[in-house]
Design a protein around this motif. Sequence first.
Motif, PDB file in Angstrom:
ATOM      1  N   GLY A  25     -96.278 -33.294   7.751  1.00  0.00           N
ATOM      2  CA  GLY A  25     -95.479 -34.074   6.749  1.00  0.00           C
ATOM      3  C   GLY A  25     -94.060 -34.458   7.484  1.00  0.00           C
ATOM      4  N   THR A  26     -93.494 -33.357   8.063  1.00  0.00           N
ATOM      5  CA  THR A  26     -92.225 -33.187   8.640  1.00  0.00           C
ATOM      6  C   THR A  26     -92.538 -34.262   9.925  1.00  0.00           C
ATOM      7  N   MET A  27     -93.624 -34.032  10.778  1.00  0.00           N
ATOM      8  CA  MET A  27     -94.032 -34.782  11.934  1.00  0.00           C
ATOM      9  C   MET A  27     -93.994 -36.311  11.539  1.00  0.00           C
ATOM     10  N   GLY A  46     -85.774 -38.397   8.958  1.00  0.00           N
ATOM     11  CA  GLY A  46     -87.008 -38.184   8.199  1.00  0.00           C
ATOM     12  C   GLY A  46     -87.411 -36.931   7.957  1.00  0.00           C
ATOM     13  N   ALA A  47     -87.504 -35.884   9.037  1.00  0.00           N
ATOM     14  CA  ALA A  47     -87.771 -34.586   9.062  1.00  0.00           C
ATOM     15  C   ALA A  47     -86.950 -34.044   7.913  1.00  0.00           C
ATOM     16  N   TRP A  68     -94.673 -38.353  -3.735  1.00  0.00           N
ATOM     17  CA  TRP A  68     -94.728 -39.588  -3.218  1.00  0.00           C
ATOM     18  C   TRP A  68     -94.565 -39.448  -1.674  1.00  0.00           C
ATOM     19  N   LEU A  69     -93.626 -38.484  -1.283  1.00  0.00           N
ATOM     20  CA  LEU A  69     -93.421 -38.258   0.139  1.00  0.00           C
ATOM     21  C   LEU A  69     -94.763 -37.766   0.979  1.00  0.00           C
ATOM     22  N   ASP A  70     -95.625 -36.813   0.250  1.00  0.00           N
ATOM     23  CA  ASP A  70     -96.661 -36.185   0.681  1.00  0.00           C
ATOM     24  C   ASP A  70     -97.929 -37.080   0.861  1.00  0.00           C
ATOM     25  N   TRP A  71     -97.876 -38.345   0.059  1.00  0.00           N
ATOM     26  CA  TRP A  71     -98.967 -39.081  -0.119  1.00  0.00           C
ATOM     27  C   TRP A  71     -99.787 -39.524   1.156  1.00  0.00           C
ATOM     28  N   ILE A  72     -98.891 -40.161   2.165  1.00  0.00           N
ATOM     29  CA  ILE A  72     -99.479 -40.716   3.297  1.00  0.00           C
ATOM     30  C   ILE A  72     -99.920 -39.440   4.394  1.00  0.00           C
ATOM     31  N   PRO A  73     -98.989 -38.664   4.497  1.00  0.00           N
ATOM     32  CA  PRO A  73     -99.130 -37.361   5.332  1.00  0.00           C
ATOM     33  C   PRO A  73    -100.433 -36.536   4.917  1.00  0.00           C
ATOM     34  N   VAL A  74    -100.696 -36.329   3.708  1.00  0.00           N
ATOM     35  CA  VAL A  74    -101.675 -35.453   3.304  1.00  0.00           C
ATOM     36  C   VAL A  74    -103.002 -36.306   3.868  1.00  0.00           C
TER      37      VAL A  74
END
Length: 158
Positions: free
Chosen positions: A3-5, A16-17, A50-56
């Motif tokens: 997610g950080t990346m 962003g990170a 919400w922030l994790d939705w795409i990275p997950v």
Amino acid sequence: MFGTMFWFVVLPGPSGALLYRLCSMLNQKWGSRNADEDPFGLFAARFAAWLDWIPVRLTAVSFAIMGDFEDAIYCWRSQARTWGNYANGILLASAAGALGVKLGDPLRQDYSVKYRPELGLGDEADPSFLKSAVGLVWRSALLWLAVTLLISVVSHMG
């Protein structure tokens, strides 16, 4: 880590990170509180989700690409919803499917037993699968780094 990346690439510079890490810390601190008593905790949990939705989902896809693709996608689609937290279910089910291992034995914690649904296909988990799991995470991280490099090169050329 992923997610950080992702947010490092999407938002300009390290903002962003930093945003992702700060949101993650706020969610850990206040996200599990009762929503009726603490509206900020509810906001922190929702914003982190919400922030994790795409990275997950991208992490689950990278696990599938770097492991057993068919089993990882099958476990994601059929087993992830049975886990308490859907985002964690996606990651655990896709990783278990990619590795060909079953997860979800009862957890003995705080003088009680918590029953967790079974995730994955194949053999029961044992310590020998740890090397495979570490390898899967490393291969996925290298895939993300290669994609990040490719995006950087393309953006500098364009």
